[in-house]
Design an enzyme around this catalytic site. Structure first.
Site, mmCIF file in Angstrom:
data_model
loop_
_atom_site.group_PDB
_atom_site.id
_atom_site.type_symbol
_atom_site.label_atom_id
_atom_site.label_comp_id
_atom_site.label_asym_id
_atom_site.label_seq_id
_atom_site.Cartn_x
_atom_site.Cartn_y
_atom_site.Cartn_z
ATOM 1 N N CYS A 2 -14.760 49.952 -31.258
ATOM 2 C CA CYS A 2 -15.170 50.165 -32.651
ATOM 3 C C CYS A 2 -14.043 50.719 -33.515
ATOM 4 O O CYS A 2 -13.143 51.396 -33.016
ATOM 5 C CB CYS A 2 -16.317 51.158 -32.687
ATOM 6 S SG CYS A 2 -17.708 50.702 -31.664
ATOM 7 N N ARG A 27 -8.609 45.444 -32.176
ATOM 8 C CA ARG A 27 -9.172 46.338 -31.165
ATOM 9 C C ARG A 27 -10.371 45.710 -30.459
ATOM 10 O O ARG A 27 -10.829 46.233 -29.452
ATOM 11 C CB ARG A 27 -9.603 47.657 -31.822
ATOM 12 C CG ARG A 27 -8.480 48.330 -32.577
ATOM 13 C CD ARG A 27 -8.940 49.650 -33.139
ATOM 14 N NE ARG A 27 -9.180 50.589 -32.058
ATOM 15 C CZ ARG A 27 -8.278 51.448 -31.620
ATOM 16 N NH1 ARG A 27 -7.096 51.489 -32.162
ATOM 17 N NH2 ARG A 27 -8.560 52.282 -30.645
ATOM 18 N N TRP A 73 -18.241 47.352 -31.531
ATOM 19 C CA TRP A 73 -18.153 46.721 -30.212
ATOM 20 C C TRP A 73 -19.371 47.225 -29.463
ATOM 21 O O TRP A 73 -19.451 48.405 -29.128
ATOM 22 C CB TRP A 73 -16.859 47.160 -29.539
ATOM 23 C CG TRP A 73 -16.435 46.349 -28.364
ATOM 24 C CD1 TRP A 73 -15.761 45.164 -28.388
ATOM 25 C CD2 TRP A 73 -16.583 46.685 -26.977
ATOM 26 N NE1 TRP A 73 -15.500 44.742 -27.108
ATOM 27 C CE2 TRP A 73 -15.990 45.651 -26.222
ATOM 28 C CE3 TRP A 73 -17.165 47.752 -26.295
ATOM 29 C CZ2 TRP A 73 -15.963 45.653 -24.836
ATOM 30 C CZ3 TRP A 73 -17.150 47.760 -24.911
ATOM 31 C CH2 TRP A 73 -16.545 46.710 -24.192
ATOM 32 N N ASN A 99 -18.143 55.771 -33.913
ATOM 33 C CA ASN A 99 -17.498 55.301 -32.675
ATOM 34 C C ASN A 99 -17.896 56.275 -31.578
ATOM 35 O O ASN A 99 -17.827 57.487 -31.788
ATOM 36 C CB ASN A 99 -15.974 55.325 -32.803
ATOM 37 C CG ASN A 99 -15.460 54.314 -33.794
ATOM 38 O OD1 ASN A 99 -16.221 53.509 -34.316
ATOM 39 N ND2 ASN A 99 -14.164 54.351 -34.048
ATOM 40 N N GLY A 100 -18.248 55.765 -30.413
ATOM 41 C CA GLY A 100 -18.610 56.660 -29.311
ATOM 42 C C GLY A 100 -20.036 56.420 -28.861
ATOM 43 O O GLY A 100 -20.647 55.404 -29.208
ATOM 44 N N GLU A 480 0.785 42.851 -12.356
ATOM 45 C CA GLU A 480 0.770 42.756 -13.816
ATOM 46 C C GLU A 480 0.774 41.281 -14.272
ATOM 47 O O GLU A 480 0.071 40.916 -15.210
ATOM 48 C CB GLU A 480 1.968 43.528 -14.385
ATOM 49 C CG GLU A 480 2.166 43.466 -15.883
ATOM 50 C CD GLU A 480 0.991 43.950 -16.718
ATOM 51 O OE1 GLU A 480 0.020 44.474 -16.159
ATOM 52 O OE2 GLU A 480 1.024 43.758 -17.944
ATOM 53 N N LYS A 484 -2.131 39.622 -16.577
ATOM 54 C CA LYS A 484 -1.858 38.957 -17.864
ATOM 55 C C LYS A 484 -2.517 37.589 -17.895
ATOM 56 O O LYS A 484 -3.142 37.220 -18.874
ATOM 57 C CB LYS A 484 -0.345 38.784 -18.108
ATOM 58 C CG LYS A 484 0.445 40.013 -18.456
ATOM 59 C CD LYS A 484 0.256 40.528 -19.861
ATOM 60 C CE LYS A 484 -0.852 41.514 -19.961
ATOM 61 N NZ LYS A 484 -0.669 42.881 -19.612
ATOM 62 N N GLU A 487 -6.475 37.843 -18.091
ATOM 63 C CA GLU A 487 -7.147 38.379 -19.272
ATOM 64 C C GLU A 487 -7.043 37.481 -20.494
ATOM 65 O O GLU A 487 -7.929 37.496 -21.336
ATOM 66 C CB GLU A 487 -6.667 39.795 -19.598
ATOM 67 C CG GLU A 487 -5.216 39.893 -19.960
ATOM 68 C CD GLU A 487 -4.775 41.322 -20.226
ATOM 69 O OE1 GLU A 487 -5.603 42.134 -20.637
ATOM 70 O OE2 GLU A 487 -3.592 41.616 -20.021
ATOM 71 N N HIS A 503 -2.075 38.439 5.743
ATOM 72 C CA HIS A 503 -3.202 39.169 6.329
ATOM 73 C C HIS A 503 -4.537 38.708 5.753
ATOM 74 O O HIS A 503 -5.520 39.450 5.782
ATOM 75 C CB HIS A 503 -3.005 40.674 6.126
ATOM 76 C CG HIS A 503 -1.787 41.204 6.822
ATOM 77 N ND1 HIS A 503 -1.705 41.314 8.187
ATOM 78 C CD2 HIS A 503 -0.579 41.577 6.344
ATOM 79 C CE1 HIS A 503 -0.507 41.775 8.525
ATOM 80 N NE2 HIS A 503 0.198 41.940 7.420
ATOM 81 N N LYS A 602 -8.944 46.340 -27.321
ATOM 82 C CA LYS A 602 -7.592 46.860 -27.168
ATOM 83 C C LYS A 602 -7.585 48.229 -26.504
ATOM 84 O O LYS A 602 -6.782 48.519 -25.650
ATOM 85 C CB LYS A 602 -6.909 46.913 -28.540
ATOM 86 C CG LYS A 602 -5.483 47.471 -28.510
ATOM 87 C CD LYS A 602 -4.579 46.601 -27.653
ATOM 88 C CE LYS A 602 -3.182 47.168 -27.502
ATOM 89 N NZ LYS A 602 -2.518 46.582 -26.322
HETATM 90 C C1 F6R Z 1 -4.038 44.793 -20.228
HETATM 91 C C2 F6R Z 1 -4.335 45.989 -20.985
HETATM 92 C C3 F6R Z 1 -5.202 47.020 -20.364
HETATM 93 C C4 F6R Z 1 -4.676 48.420 -20.720
HETATM 94 C C5 F6R Z 1 -5.647 49.493 -20.209
HETATM 95 C C6 F6R Z 1 -5.123 50.872 -20.492
HETATM 96 O O1 F6R Z 1 -3.161 43.959 -20.918
HETATM 97 O O2 F6R Z 1 -3.903 46.145 -22.104
HETATM 98 O O3 F6R Z 1 -5.305 46.847 -18.992
HETATM 99 O O4 F6R Z 1 -3.419 48.580 -20.141
HETATM 100 O O5 F6R Z 1 -6.884 49.329 -20.834
HETATM 101 O O6 F6R Z 1 -4.902 51.059 -21.852
HETATM 102 P P1 F6R Z 1 -3.990 52.234 -22.377
HETATM 103 O O7 F6R Z 1 -2.596 51.961 -21.937
HETATM 104 O O8 F6R Z 1 -4.141 52.194 -23.868
HETATM 105 O O9 F6R Z 1 -4.527 53.486 -21.763
#
Ligand code: F6R
Length: 607
Positions: A2, A27, A73, A99-100, A480, A484, A487, A503, A602
């Site tokens: 949000c 976000r 959201w 928000n929350g 990682e 990527k 997602e 394994h 985000k």
């Molecule tokens: C993946 C991604 C998420 C964040 C995770 C932590 O691309 O962006 O996996 O890395 O939600 O977010 P932060 O770094 O903001 O704590």
């Protein structure tokens, strides 16, 4: 997640609110709404879906100079028009955005229903606005204060009342809020990006604080009405940094920003003449850090992968036992924190709920806490004892890219800073720092000739299962790379330490399955060639990430993407970039919305 925007001043509020909402889109959200106030009362418009849906419902010429806006959201209640914010009380006097999560919303709802109040939505937020109205007798600030005393949960809220023109009441507990200070105007936002077009002068609210905002005055108090004095700070981000500037997507822009971002991250912190690292944020705790018996790195998602690189760095350079913990697991497993445990929270946003909870747990158990954070003024930054900022600029793309390399660069500097004070010789430190200083130019060089990644993505983007393999420092990079791809392109991918493949996961390999292997020069190079052979024997298509000049690997892989040579501990800073690009291009080719991937937000501000 949000987003909140508010405006009170002399200008028309609606364009400012809508623009702010668009800046918060990144976000993640599923509905949006605004409430405007003038002498005729409250005018509320809200709708499920994107902001353009909201815009179609509203007269964009509306003259009000006072209002609030929200992107929601969904957590409690489906993403419908009715459940969208703002919520208005049963007497249409008060509007609120939130928000929350209000955790005791059911008990409060029952109480209010017993008082004869009829609810319009299923949300926890409506409960709060009805409760405020229940206590309202012409003083909005007093009513909000009173209501919040009965609330358990988390909130960043903005509230306006029909009869209090120009007044916004804001309060924060566990969900960020900042007040933007302009000339004869104030703005309110949950994220600096929403107000950056209007001001860079901000006041951060801390947890347990309220703000009464009018065009000319900002009054901060605690929830118990104790006045709070807090200075105005400058947001270091520029408007250009939060705009696409000709790129198709923020993710692509941020991938290409990495050379400059890492340059800024390193600037003033590494000294090539003296072979020293200087980290102002650690000066006050250096003694305690060098005496640490154990380091725990805690984070989520991509930040967790960066933290895992940090674990390897700390153990190699500092020789202090280090563990990397998922923040969500750390909190609930009764962690052992004894004298000499340092907990480092790694986070781009500094607002991730799980990471914040882990940090709180660590503090409560007496650990020294550090934050490795990008967003200045964020909760992790404010709640940690000490810390180091990434300074990689705002990250708008939902898929984290430059924050990952920024986190690795900062952890590398911390490792060298502490290593030098423990076991690292001046020569070793000098070599490490020189290699680090070259990284931005090496990234630049790689990015100039990175088109090959698009061809690879094109060839394999219709394959629904990929494997990513790496060893040592490149094992977290394999994780990682897989994250990527998952997602943003919705392809199933798994990252593994290369040797683990035999394994079990080796059973997955079939003819033509794309297997990305990070096979850069290093002590385990021969071993990873063996792993490549194991993949090829079973028909897998190998995409190797290798060190420039390595000819041997050409006969072993379908594709070789070369990255510049650097020392092993710093390889993730380079090897992660082709994987970001492959994921990006695969997503684009599959027609996915790269900057707004499905189901993702985000900054994940719920546990
Ligand atoms: C993946 C991604 C998420 C964040 C995770 C932590 O691309 O962006 O996996 O890395 O939600 O977010 P932060 O770094 O903001 O704590």
């Amino acid at each position: 997640m949000c987003g909140i925007i508010g405006y009170t001043g002399q200008k028309r509020a609606l364009p400012i609110l809508l623009e702010g909402l668009r800046r918060l889109e990144y976000r993640g959200y599923d509905s949006a709404g605004v409430a405007l106030v003038d002498r005729n009362g409250l005018s509320v418009t809200k709708a499920a879906g994107r902001i353009f849906v909201l815009e179609q419902l509203i007269d964009t010429q509306l003259p009000q100079t006072h209002g609030i806006g929200h992107t929601r959201w969904a957590t409690h209640g489906a993403p419908t028009d009715v459940n969208a914010h703002p919520h208005v009380d049963a007497t249409d006097r008060i509007a609120l955005i939130h928000n929350g999560i209000i955790e005791n919303n059911r008990a409060l709802r029952t109480y209010l229903e017993q008082q004869g109040i009829e609810f319009r939505s299923e949300t926890d937020t409506e409960v709060l606005v009805q409760l405020i109205a229940h206590f309202y007798d012409g003083d909005l600030e007093a009513a909000v204060r009173r209501a919040l005393h009965d609330v358990t949960g988390t909130y960043g809220i903005a509230v306006v009342a029909r009869d209090e023109l120009g007044v916004i009441i804001a309060a924060r507990k566990g969900s960020p809020l900042i007040v933007g200070v302009g000339k004869g105007e104030h703005l309110l936002a949950s994220d600096p990006a929403a107000i950056l077009a209007h001001t860079t002068q901000v006041v951060y609210l801390d947890d347990g604080e309220m703000a009464r905002i009018t065009p000319d005055e900002l009054r901060l108090t605690t929830l118990d009405a104790v006045p709070v004095a807090r200075g105005v700070e400058e947001v270091e981000w520029s408007l250009e940094q939060i705009e696409l500037s000709g790129y198709d997507h923020f993710m692509l822009k941020e991938i290409f920003e990495q050379p400059e971002a890492i340059e800024t991250c390193l600037r003033g912190r590494i000294d090539l003449t003296e072979g020293a690292v200087r980290l102002g944020g650690l000066v006050d705790c250096t003694r305690e850090l060098t005496r640490a018996k154990r380091i725990i790195l805690t984070a989520c998602g991509t930040a967790w992968h960066a933290a895992l690189v940090g674990e390897y760095l700390f153990e190699e350079l500092v020789r202090i036992p280090t563990e990397t913990e998922y923040a969500s697991e750390f909190r609930y497993r009764n962690p052992i924190i004894d004298d000499g445990t340092v907990v480092i929270a790694v986070s781009q946003s500094g607002e991730t709920a799980d990471t914040l909870a882990a940090l709180a747990e660590a503090k409560q158990r007496g650990a020294l806490t550090l934050g490795v954070v990008n967003v200045v003024g964020s909760t992790v930054a404010r709640e940690s004892d000490e810390g180091v900022f990434l300074h990689v600029g705002p990250e708008i793309g939902v898929a984290s890219t430059k924050a990952f390399t920024g986190q690795v660069a900062v952890l590398a500097m911390i490792a060298c800073y502490l290593g030098r004070r423990k076991h690292m010789s001046p020569t070793a430190a000098m070599q490490f720092i020189s290699a680090l200083a070259q990284i931005p130019d090496q990234m630049r060089r790689f990015l100039k000739n990175a088109e090959q990644t698009e061809g690879i993505a094109e060839q394999y983007c219709n394959r629904e299962n990929w494997l990513y393999l790496g060893r040592g420092y490149n094992y977290p990079v394999a994780l990682e790379g897989a994250l990527k791809l998952k997602e943003i392109s919705y392809i199933h991918a798994e990252g593994l330490p290369a040797a683990e493949m035999k394994h079990g996961p080796i059973a997955l390999i079939t003819k033509g399955m794309p297997v990305v292997v990070i096979a850069t020069a290093g002590v385990q190079y021969d071993k990873i060639l063996n792993n490549i052979e194991e993949v090829r024997t079973r028909g897998g298509s190998v995409i190797a990430i290798a060190t420039e000049g390595d000819k041997e690997i050409q006969s072993m892989a379908e594709h070789v993407v070369y990255v510049p040579d650097t020392i092993e501990p710093l390889q993730p800073l380079l090897t992660s970039i082709p994987l970001q690009l492959i994921a990006y291009h695969a997503a684009v080719k599959r027609g996915c919305n790269v900057d707004k991937p499905r189901n993702l937000a985000k900054s994940v501000t719920v546990e």
